[in-house]
Design a protein around this motif. Structure first.
Motif, short mmCIF file in Angstrom:
data_model
loop_
_atom_site.label_atom_id
_atom_site.label_comp_id
_atom_site.label_asym_id
_atom_site.label_seq_id
_atom_site.Cartn_x
_atom_site.Cartn_y
_atom_site.Cartn_z
N GLY A 112 1.03 -1.26 -0.04
CA GLY A 112 0.05 0.03 -0.02
C GLY A 112 0.93 1.12 -0.03
O GLY A 112 0.37 2.36 0.00
N THR A 117 2.31 1.75 -8.23
CA THR A 117 2.02 2.98 -8.86
C THR A 117 3.13 3.59 -9.37
O THR A 117 3.43 4.02 -10.46
CB THR A 117 1.15 3.92 -7.93
OG1 THR A 117 0.28 3.01 -7.32
CG2 THR A 117 0.38 5.15 -8.73
N ASP A 255 0.33 14.27 -1.82
CA ASP A 255 -0.76 15.11 -1.89
C ASP A 255 -1.98 14.85 -0.74
O ASP A 255 -2.84 15.52 -1.02
CB ASP A 255 -1.38 14.61 -3.32
CG ASP A 255 -1.84 13.02 -3.39
OD1 ASP A 255 -0.61 12.31 -3.05
OD2 ASP A 255 -2.57 12.70 -3.77
P1 GDP Z 1 1.85 -1.14 -3.47
O1 GDP Z 1 0.97 -2.05 -2.42
O2 GDP Z 1 3.13 -0.61 -2.54
O3 GDP Z 1 2.14 -1.67 -4.78
O4 GDP Z 1 0.97 0.32 -3.56
P2 GDP Z 1 -0.20 0.54 -5.06
O5 GDP Z 1 0.80 1.16 -5.85
O6 GDP Z 1 -0.78 -0.52 -5.16
O7 GDP Z 1 -0.72 1.60 -4.03
C1 GDP Z 1 -1.67 1.64 -3.25
C2 GDP Z 1 -2.83 2.76 -3.18
O8 GDP Z 1 -2.19 4.08 -3.05
C3 GDP Z 1 -3.22 2.67 -4.60
O9 GDP Z 1 -4.94 2.85 -4.48
C4 GDP Z 1 -2.77 3.93 -5.51
O10 GDP Z 1 -3.50 4.48 -6.32
C5 GDP Z 1 -2.41 4.80 -4.26
N1 GDP Z 1 -1.43 5.84 -4.71
C6 GDP Z 1 -0.40 5.30 -4.88
N2 GDP Z 1 0.57 6.51 -4.94
C7 GDP Z 1 0.04 7.64 -4.60
C8 GDP Z 1 0.15 9.03 -4.36
O11 GDP Z 1 1.17 9.40 -4.82
N3 GDP Z 1 -1.07 9.88 -4.04
C9 GDP Z 1 -1.98 9.26 -3.82
N4 GDP Z 1 -3.10 9.86 -3.44
N5 GDP Z 1 -2.50 7.87 -3.85
C10 GDP Z 1 -1.42 7.08 -4.31
#
Ligand code: GDP
Length: 300
Positions: A112, A117, A255
């Motif tokens: 998360g 992303t 953000d």
């Molecule tokens: P991972 O589990 O580390 O791979 O995390 P993800 O890339 O799946 O991101 C988890 C959630 O955070 C998703 O709903 C993304 O859309 C959101 N997210 C990722 N980066 C950002 C960011 O810079 N700003 C916001 N507001 N949301 C983000």
């Protein structure tokens, strides 16, 4: 920067009070430093970082540079600005590329945090600079992770190396190694390896990340941290530093509307530079991190 909004406002108020004074007495300086300290602590900046920061600011604010200044209040703001740049890492640190491609970038962090992303953002940004990146799905823990990376890769217009869908419990170390071979064959000059995260730090996850790191010997290991996780940021960053010895930090979710001060602690607590900032869910919400620009935004 929304995540530092409250901190910015508090510091602005403090400096406004200071500007109404001419020469500054020791009591004025102490009062100001106390307010800065409180604002930083309320924003969740780690205690040790706050202590070191306020000690430096106080020493300098009581010194000659302020005493002799035409505008002492302005000079104090300048000192706070300088010291903020220092806790954010000082100089900008750019992404390092391997002398012999491919450059291998491994991503690590809690589930998360924004790794997947970020993988897409980084790939898009690199492709825009005429690089030929490839993404690697080495997060085989979460059933959806591979699909999610494939979606992100498609949005970024960048190929994804992944084990067959449905073949979820593969060996991420093997996948990562095969991916590097594949990248060399296909002449990709950057390989971005997404790894599994957990909701909290655990030994098994860390071992897996460490095994991948050993197997692929990356040029950069980027630790992605959610700027909104609050005081846990420091412990998490330290655990990942010990576990995978990351080379740089990515602050994500800048953000977000929360107390983001913990993110301000990470560079000085780990001694590792912040290389990128993520500022939204879109693939373009991403930028190289500049300590001086971030300090200016906070003090704007
Ligand atoms: P991972 O589990 O580390 O791979 O995390 P993800 O890339 O799946 O991101 C988890 C959630 O955070 C998703 O709903 C993304 O859309 C959101 N997210 C990722 N980066 C950002 C960011 O810079 N700003 C916001 N507001 N949301 C983000």
């Amino acid at each position: 920067m929304a995540v530092f909004g409250t901190l910015s406002d508090r510091l602005a108020d403090t400096f406004k009070n200071l500007r109404s004074k001419g020469k500054l007495s020791a009591a004025d300086v102490d009062g100001t430093v106390r307010e800065i300290r409180r604002a930083l602590l309320d924003a969740d900046v780690a205690l040790d970082v706050v202590k070191a920061f306020t000690t430096r600011v106080r020493e300098r604010a009581l010194g000659d540079e302020v005493n002799r200044a035409l505008n002492p209040a302005q000079q104090v703001v300048q000192i706070v600005n300088d010291e903020l740049i220092q806790i954010l890492g000082g100089q900008q640190r750019r992404l390092e590329f391997a002398k012999n491609p491919p450059t291998v970038i491994m991503l690590a962090g809690l589930q998360g945090a924004g790794k997947t992303t970020l993988a897409g953002k980084l790939a898009k940004w690199l492709a825009e600079q005429q690089h030929t990146p490839m993404l690697v799905a080495a997060d085989l823990q979460r059933p959806n992770a591979v699909t999610q990376l494939q979606i992100v890769g498609e949005q970024a217009g960048v190929p994804v190396f992944a084990p067959e869908p449905g073949n979820g419990v593969g060996d991420p170390v093997k996948v990562a190694k095969n991916a590097i071979k594949h990248a060399i064959d296909k002449q990709h000059d950057v390989v971005i390896v997404d790894t599994a995260g957990r909701l909290g730090v655990d030994a098994e996850m860390m071992k897996q990340a460490r095994d991948i790191r050993k197997a692929i010997d990356p040029d950069e290991v980027l630790f992605v941290i959610d700027a909104m996780i609050g005081q846990d940021a420091v412990a998490t960053a330290k655990a990942f530093q010990e576990g995978v010895d990351f080379t740089g930090v990515v602050l994500s979710k800048l953000d977000g509307d929360a107390r983001g001060g913990a993110a301000l602690s990470v560079a000085s607590v780990t001694g590792r530079p912040i290389i990128f900032a993520s500022t939204g869910e879109g693939l373009s919400d991403f930028e190289p991190f500049h300590p001086d620009r971030m300090a200016s935004r906070i003090l704007d």
